[in-house]
Design an enzyme around this catalytic site. Structure first.
Site, PDB file in Angstrom:
ATOM      1  N   ARG A 172       6.717   4.498   8.258  1.00 13.91           N
ATOM      2  CA  ARG A 172       5.458   4.887   8.901  1.00 13.91           C
ATOM      3  C   ARG A 172       5.779   5.215  10.351  1.00 13.91           C
ATOM      4  O   ARG A 172       6.317   4.390  11.082  1.00 13.91           O
ATOM      5  CB  ARG A 172       4.430   3.751   8.838  1.00 13.91           C
ATOM      6  CG  ARG A 172       3.051   4.140   9.378  1.00 13.91           C
ATOM      7  CD  ARG A 172       2.089   2.947   9.347  1.00 13.91           C
ATOM      8  NE  ARG A 172       0.732   3.351   9.683  1.00 13.91           N
ATOM      9  CZ  ARG A 172       0.245   3.458  10.927  1.00 13.91           C
ATOM     10  NH1 ARG A 172       1.046   3.213  11.962  1.00 13.91           N
ATOM     11  NH2 ARG A 172      -1.000   3.836  11.142  1.00 13.91           N
ATOM     12  N   SER A 191     -10.157   5.949   5.738  1.00 10.86           N
ATOM     13  CA  SER A 191     -11.042   5.545   6.830  1.00 10.86           C
ATOM     14  C   SER A 191     -10.368   5.843   8.159  1.00 10.86           C
ATOM     15  O   SER A 191     -10.990   6.349   9.098  1.00 10.86           O
ATOM     16  CB  SER A 191     -11.368   4.049   6.723  1.00 10.86           C
ATOM     17  OG  SER A 191     -12.041   3.786   5.516  1.00 10.86           O
ATOM     18  N   SER A 240      -2.785   7.295   8.321  1.00  5.75           N
ATOM     19  CA  SER A 240      -1.400   6.851   8.432  1.00  5.75           C
ATOM     20  C   SER A 240      -0.482   8.026   8.161  1.00  5.75           C
ATOM     21  O   SER A 240      -0.756   8.845   7.273  1.00  5.75           O
ATOM     22  CB  SER A 240      -1.096   5.729   7.434  1.00  5.75           C
ATOM     23  OG  SER A 240      -1.646   4.505   7.853  1.00  5.75           O
ATOM     24  N   GLU A 290       0.812  -1.211   0.000  1.00  2.00           N
ATOM     25  CA  GLU A 290       0.000   0.000   0.000  1.00  2.00           C
ATOM     26  C   GLU A 290       0.851   1.270   0.000  1.00  2.00           C
ATOM     27  O   GLU A 290       0.594   2.208  -0.766  1.00  2.00           O
ATOM     28  CB  GLU A 290      -0.926  -0.019   1.220  1.00  2.00           C
ATOM     29  CG  GLU A 290      -1.925   1.104   1.267  1.00  2.00           C
ATOM     30  CD  GLU A 290      -2.941   0.925   2.379  1.00  2.00           C
ATOM     31  OE1 GLU A 290      -3.776   1.830   2.550  1.00  2.00           O
ATOM     32  OE2 GLU A 290      -2.898  -0.128   3.066  1.00  2.00           O
TER      33      GLU A 290
END
Length: 412
Positions: free
Chosen positions: A241, A226, A229, A175
């Site tokens: 991340r 939703s 990140s 992703e």
């Protein structure tokens, strides 16, 4: 100070999208898929090219339309099928009540694997995936292709459904890698992709200004879907991340549906544009009678979300509660979610010593209120050292990125 109401901005955006989104029912016509066959023409020019980013709330689909599909002299049936796909996808901008093609984002004369074409951007609720697969089966997708490239959590969640319903394999891609690759590809080919809001709190002076993002590193990437990140990006290949939160766009929509009875993201934003969050939130001035100058807290800063109705924690004013409208509740919800995201982003940027903070994701679609709040907050609380940046293609970078990686894998 708080950003202006954005009612005019929002009306312009909704009106533009409404005029674009005219089409034939999704219940009658479906979207064809993409993949690889043994036919070399199909793998280079004739193949309809798709990338999917299947999120928790929204599925983002990009379709690369090759400029020339008339070179396959040996297979008239393939050529006609491709023309049918092109006609369906490009002659309509809405597919039933939930599928939409964002015409204003269309990119012409771009190249993938040396082939010139057009990128189209389509979205539909992930909850409609079952209907999407039914349509794909009805249209005979598996007769043309065997593989579709995909990213996002749904690439795993719906993998068996794709196999069972349309006998298709999902080529899954990471992703975050897809996100960054898609962002870099689009920004390099769209001179007006990156922008910021100047004077976000002044309706008479607020303007959208292009920003040169050709030398981006390092930057903080805040992806608001939703959930949220946060990535620290140091170079094309070096990123990590560093944080995130479960309180994101899905939270906003869910709470608005519960509190106001709305049925869509667009409706929730329209309600918020008409509301006044100060009827719901407790401000610094409600506690101190004005600014809290010692700590630089302006009087109109939210001190406690959803507690204007409270007196020391007790919901004791029924009369005041009765004056709160659906619009006020929607606005307070939007302010609460956005403030939380902005606070996390600023702390992460401070920790990583990064000045440019890029906000993306479909939470920002038709949502100038949140963008201007983020722009003001990043500038004010950093004393002008941080800048909130935004990108036109918002939530589509992952879909573009996995499409690019798919074809890179083919070359290798």
């Amino acid at each position: 100070m708080a950003p202006h109401s954005c009612k005019g901005c929002l009306r312009d955006i909704i009106a533009r999208m409404s005029s674009e989104n005219k089409g034939i029912p999704m219940e009658v016509n479906g979207i064809e898929g993409n993949g690889i066959t043994d036919n070399p023409f199909m793998s280079v020019i004739g193949m309809p090219w798709f990338g999917m980013d299947i999120g928790g709330t929204l599925c983002k689909l990009v379709y690369f339309e090759p400029k020339d599909i008339s070179k396959n002299k040996n297979d008239a049936e393939v050529e006609q099928t491709l023309r049918n796909i092109r006609r369906y996808l490009t002659k309509n901008s809405a597919y039933g009540s939930t599928g939409h093609r964002d015409i204003h984002l269309q990119m012409d004369n771009v190249s993938i694997r040396g082939i010139l074409g057009t990128l189209h951007f389509i979205r539909f609720p992930t909850s409609e995936m079952k209907n999407f697969l039914v349509l794909a089966k009805y249209k005979g997708m598996a007769k043309l292709v065997s593989t579709v490239c995909a990213t996002g959590g749904g690439a795993y969640k719906f993998e068996e459904d794709f196999k069972r319903e349309v006998n298709m394999k999902l080529a899954k891609f990471d992703e975050f890698e897809s996100l960054l690759k898609g962002l870099q590809y689009i920004d390099a080919r769209s001179p007006t992709e990156c922008y910021y809001w100047a004077n976000p709190t002044d309706e008479s002076k607020c303007t959208k200004v292009n920003y040169d993002f050709s030398k981006p590193y390092p930057f903080l990437l805040v992806n608001i879907g939703s959930g949220v990140s946060v990535l620290a990006v140091y170079s094309e290949k070096n990123y990590k991340r560093i944080s995130g939160t479960s309180i994101g766009g899905g939270t906003f929509l869910g709470l608005c549906c519960l509190l106001t009875g709305c049925n869509s993201f667009e409706e929730a934003i329209e309600l918020a544009a008409e509301g006044d969050h100060t009827h719901v939130d407790k401000l610094v001035r409600d506690i101190y009678g004005g600014d809290y100058e010692k700590f630089g807290l302006p009087g109109d800063l939210v001190a406690s979300s959803f507690s204007a109705l409270c007196s020391f924690g007790q919901m004791n004013s029924r009369e005041r509660r009765s004056k709160v409208s659906r619009q006020d509740l929607a606005r307070a919800t939007l302010v609460t979610i956005t403030n939380n995201i902005g606070s996390i982003a600023r702390m992460c940027a401070t920790q990583e010593k990064i000045e440019n903070v890029v906000f993306i994701g479909n939470f920002l679609r038709v949502n100038p209120i949140a963008m201007k709040m983020l722009a003001y907050a990043m500038d004010y609380w950093s004393k002008g050292t941080m800048k909130a940046l935004f990108l036109e293609h918002e939530g589509y970078f992952g879909a573009v990125g996995c499409l690019l990686q798919f074809h890179e894998d083919l070359k290798s």
